[in-house]
Design an enzyme around this catalytic site. Structure first.
Site, PDB file in Angstrom:
ATOM      1  N   PRO A  71      99.236 -52.969  42.301  1.00 49.95           N
ATOM      2  CA  PRO A  71     100.657 -53.254  42.047  1.00 49.95           C
ATOM      3  C   PRO A  71     101.637 -52.390  42.828  1.00 49.95           C
ATOM      4  O   PRO A  71     102.810 -52.345  42.490  1.00 49.95           O
ATOM      5  CB  PRO A  71     100.771 -52.971  40.537  1.00 49.95           C
ATOM      6  CG  PRO A  71      99.788 -51.864  40.306  1.00 49.95           C
ATOM      7  CD  PRO A  71      98.645 -52.116  41.262  1.00 49.95           C
ATOM      8  N   GLU A  72     101.156 -51.709  43.852  1.00 50.36           N
ATOM      9  CA  GLU A  72     102.022 -50.770  44.575  1.00 50.36           C
ATOM     10  C   GLU A  72     103.311 -51.416  45.083  1.00 50.36           C
ATOM     11  O   GLU A  72     104.366 -50.770  45.128  1.00 50.36           O
ATOM     12  CB  GLU A  72     101.261 -50.156  45.750  1.00 50.36           C
ATOM     13  CG  GLU A  72     100.278 -49.073  45.364  1.00 50.36           C
ATOM     14  CD  GLU A  72      98.907 -49.602  44.984  1.00 50.36           C
ATOM     15  OE1 GLU A  72      97.969 -48.793  44.862  1.00 50.36           O
ATOM     16  OE2 GLU A  72      98.764 -50.832  44.804  1.00 50.36           O
ATOM     17  N   ALA A  73     103.252 -52.699  45.477  1.00 46.67           N
ATOM     18  CA  ALA A  73     104.453 -53.354  46.009  1.00 46.67           C
ATOM     19  C   ALA A  73     105.584 -53.379  44.990  1.00 46.67           C
ATOM     20  O   ALA A  73     106.757 -53.341  45.363  1.00 46.67           O
ATOM     21  CB  ALA A  73     104.119 -54.781  46.451  1.00 46.67           C
ATOM     22  N   LEU A  87     106.442 -51.075  43.173  1.00 48.15           N
ATOM     23  CA  LEU A  87     107.071 -49.754  43.192  1.00 48.15           C
ATOM     24  C   LEU A  87     107.549 -49.385  44.597  1.00 48.15           C
ATOM     25  O   LEU A  87     107.823 -48.229  44.891  1.00 48.15           O
ATOM     26  CB  LEU A  87     106.093 -48.690  42.675  1.00 48.15           C
ATOM     27  CG  LEU A  87     105.660 -48.837  41.215  1.00 48.15           C
ATOM     28  CD1 LEU A  87     104.607 -47.800  40.862  1.00 48.15           C
ATOM     29  CD2 LEU A  87     106.852 -48.725  40.272  1.00 48.15           C
TER      30      LEU A  87
END
Length: 687
Positions: free
Chosen positions: A136-138, A140
């Site tokens: 889910p880095e995108a 953030l």
């Protein structure tokens, strides 16, 4: 030890991650402990038959340490890159050990946690729908920098990997199995370990697919014209979605494509450089601040009165079975709360209940007996609310909390309808209730701490995010969002092209264009709110002459009351796509309007941030976290900015004040910065 090393009689080593703190995170402690473990694995390689990697925590691994990542700057990025490179080299040594390595995933594996699992040869996951897996880095403002981009593209192919990477999707175990990055599911921990050991026994010398001779990414064949047509179109398609406001998806696309065209080691380096570019940028800091630190503070009870015992709501009565009331009833019932949905007729109540299990439709106040929470969701009319509230209060439990779903009417005034104003509070849901995750809790002058705590607990109980504000007309969200819509219509009145207003709003990251949202809420409602405001406070007579309301009045008189009425700022052809009413141009547009594109964009964003500062000054808001999360989740303020106050922080307070003064000189005193903001700018103190 943070990584416990245990070798059994069969030569199987179990590495159990157990960092200090509540979750395993990718920090210096992890790097050191994993380094020691891998050193030992390599030293004892000949005595080892395989490795099972698991966790002692409820989660498998939480990901990167955001406390460290938010401190990355262009100045210290080389040191940060060294840390990222160390993590990747450790995982590379693990997958090149020459022995089977299996991830036994016993809980959530997000971000760095999934990257660790991807570096294993096989992944067995507990079949539990509470577990989420993904990168889910995108969300953030980052990209997976521990090998996630490189491995996911090689494992799934470019087209299958990109949505998972660019959208930051989190999947349940069964869906992750279907997607192809999980290999097996297990019913419980014993079966998970047994399956891991069985795979080790059956695969004594595995290789990752990308380490086998002749490996090629399935949909990245050099020379294939289909590949090149896809890659040529992808940036344009992405730009249409992000409008250039979100750098993370663009960098993920670049890292994925560029990495797919080179060898594995070079791909890791490309990924690392793009990761550092994002981590040292302002957008990731904005998004980490809002979506991690501030959101977690809210969900942990940051705005809840301390010292008040937590209470569960057991039976809720909802007054009004229209769209909002029916939505509130549905989300409450699906959270396991008994619901009574009341309307004037049983037919209307039954229609709102829609046969949902747990909702009892009724036309009788008597059926509200036993309710410990009443939520009024009738039309935005003070007299009507004043009529239905006392009857419901009389039927409910003596200590029941009585709430109104009003979006604008002051709670303190509505509280006079009930016998005990201390039990009265505002619970402002957003439409559509089933999708919108925010609830604005409004504390009236006499609302007690116990009432506020009970309301807060209920919002968390139904899986929503609560913010707490003090009473005023429009509270925080409606009041601030109203400035966005009004500013847009003011620009229409000034002669600015409507298409430019809508396009600039979306380009700046707003969820919906202001003229489109005007149509959604209906133009007639905006006039009713204005009229109610004038009736309550005659000193605001100038509101009646406001140029924005003049435009709205004209459209309503032309039979264009908004989307529900079939026409407003937009045309709504049956079966077709809506489009701006062409006659807006001939009626309002002036070629000499003289409003530059950047001024259009800044007017729409600055007016909301300035109103937020005023709400803070007046005590309507009491924290920056409630302001930021409320603005993003409540009315779609540009998520890349981190919210209305974080937007001021990231713009720079001195620069923001200077730009606001320019807007005030050019377009009106509503843009003049409050004295409190000038003082903050002078002290260099952000929100």
């Amino acid at each position: 030890m943070p990584v416990h090393y245990e070798k059994d009689a069969e030569g199987v080593v179990t590495l159990t991650m157990d960092m200090s703190g509540s979750a395993n995170v990718m920090n210096a402690e992890y790097q050191e402990a994993m380094g020691v473990a891998i050193d030992r694995l390599e030293a004892e390689r000949d005595e080892i038959t395989g490795v099972v990697l698991t966790s002692a925590k409820k989660t498998f691994f939480a990901g990167g340490d955001l406390n460290l990542l938010i401190q990355v700057t262009p100045e210290n990025s080389s040191a940060a890159l060294d840390g990222v490179s160390l993590v990747k080299s450790q995982l590379r040594r693990l997958e090149l050990l020459g022995k089977p390595v299996v991830a036994a995933v016993n809980g959530a594996a997000l971000g760095g946690g999934l990257e660790i699992a991807l570096a294993c040869h096989h992944r067995v996951v507990l079949d539990d729908d509470r577990i989420k897996l993904g990168l889910p880095e995108a969300t953030l403002g980052l990209l997976p920098g521990g090998g996630g981009v490189t491995r996911m593209v090689r494992l799934l192919g470019l087209q299958a990997a990109l949505p998972l990477l660019m959208e930051g999707k989190q999947l349940r175990p069964s869906r992750a199995l279907q997607a192809g990055f999980v290999d097996e599911l297990a019913a419980d921990r014993d079966e998970m370990i047994a399956k891991a050991r069985a795979w080790i026994a059956a695969n004594p010398a595995p290789q990752q697919p990308w380490d086998r001779p002749g490996f090629a990414i399935k949909d990245m064949r050099v020379g294939d014209p289909n590949v090149y047509s896809l890659l040529a179109a992808a940036p344009a398609v992405l730009r249409k979605k992000t409008h250039g406001a979100y750098p993370a998806p663009e960098k993920i696309l670049a890292a994925a494509v560029e990495g797919a065209l080179v060898d594995f080691e070079t791909a890791l380096q490309i990924e690392g450089r793009y990761f550092l570019e994002l981590a040292s940028g302002q957008v990731s800091k904005n998004m980490i601040t809002a979506f991690w630190f501030q959101l977690n503070e809210i969900n942990a009870g940051g705005s809840r009165p301390s010292g008040v015992e937590r209470r569960k709501t057991t039976k809720v009565g909802v007054l009004g079975a229209g769209m909002m009331g029916a939505g509130i009833a549905e989300v409450s019932a699906k959270a396991g709360i008994e619901v009574v949905l009341k309307d004037v007729t049983l037919e209307a109540a039954s229609k709102g209940a829609a046969g949902i299990v747990g909702i009892t439709p009724t036309d009788s106040d008597a059926d509200l007996g036993g309710c410990d929470l009443i939520i009024e969701a009738v039309f935005e009319n003070r007299e009507l609310k004043g009529k239905v509230l006392p009857a419901a209060e009389a039927a409910a439990l003596p200590d029941a909390v009585i709430a109104s779903n009003t979006s604008t009417l002051p709670i303190t005034g509505l509280a006079t309808a009930v016998t005990d104003p201390e039990k009265f509070i505002g619970l402002h849901f957003f439409s559509p209730v089933q999708k919108m995750r925010l609830v604005e809790i409004i504390r009236g002058e006499k609302t007690s701490d116990e009432t506020l705590a009970k309301a807060f607990d209920y919002v968390l109980q139904i899986g929503k995010t609560p913010i707490v504000v003090n009473d005023s007309r429009g509270f925080y969200t409606s009041r601030t969002f109203g400035t966005y819509v009004t500013e847009a219509v003011t620009m229409v009145a000034e002669g600015v092209r409507p298409a430019l207003i809508e396009n600039m709003a979306r380009k700046m990251g707003m969820a919906v264009g202001p003229l489109a949202v005007s149509d959604e809420v209906t133009l007639t409602l905006q006039l009713k709110i204005r009229d109610q405001t004038l009736a309550d406070d005659p000193s605001l007579a100038a509101l009646g002459e406001h140029p924005a309301y003049r435009v709205i009045q004209e459209l309503v008189e032309l039979g264009r009351p908004g989307k529900a009425g079939g026409a407003g700022f937009y045309e709504y052809p049956v079966g077709g796509k809506k489009f701006l009413w062409p006659e807006l141009v001939t009626r309002y547009v002036r070629e000499d309007a003289g409003v530059a594109e950047q001024d259009v964009a800044d007017r729409l964003l600055f007016v909301q941030s300035l109103e937020t500062v005023r709400c803070l000054d007046e005590g309507v808001l009491t924290s920056a976290r409630d302001a930021n999360i409320g603005s993003i989740f409540g009315f779609g303020f540009a998520p890349w900015s981190g919210g209305t106050l974080q937007f001021v922080n990231s713009y720079g307070l001195r620069a923001f004040v200077e730009r606001a003064d320019y807007l005030a000189d050019s377009y009106g005193e509503r843009f003049r910065p409050p004295a409190s903001l000038r003082d903050r700018a002078g002290r260099g103190e952000g929100f």
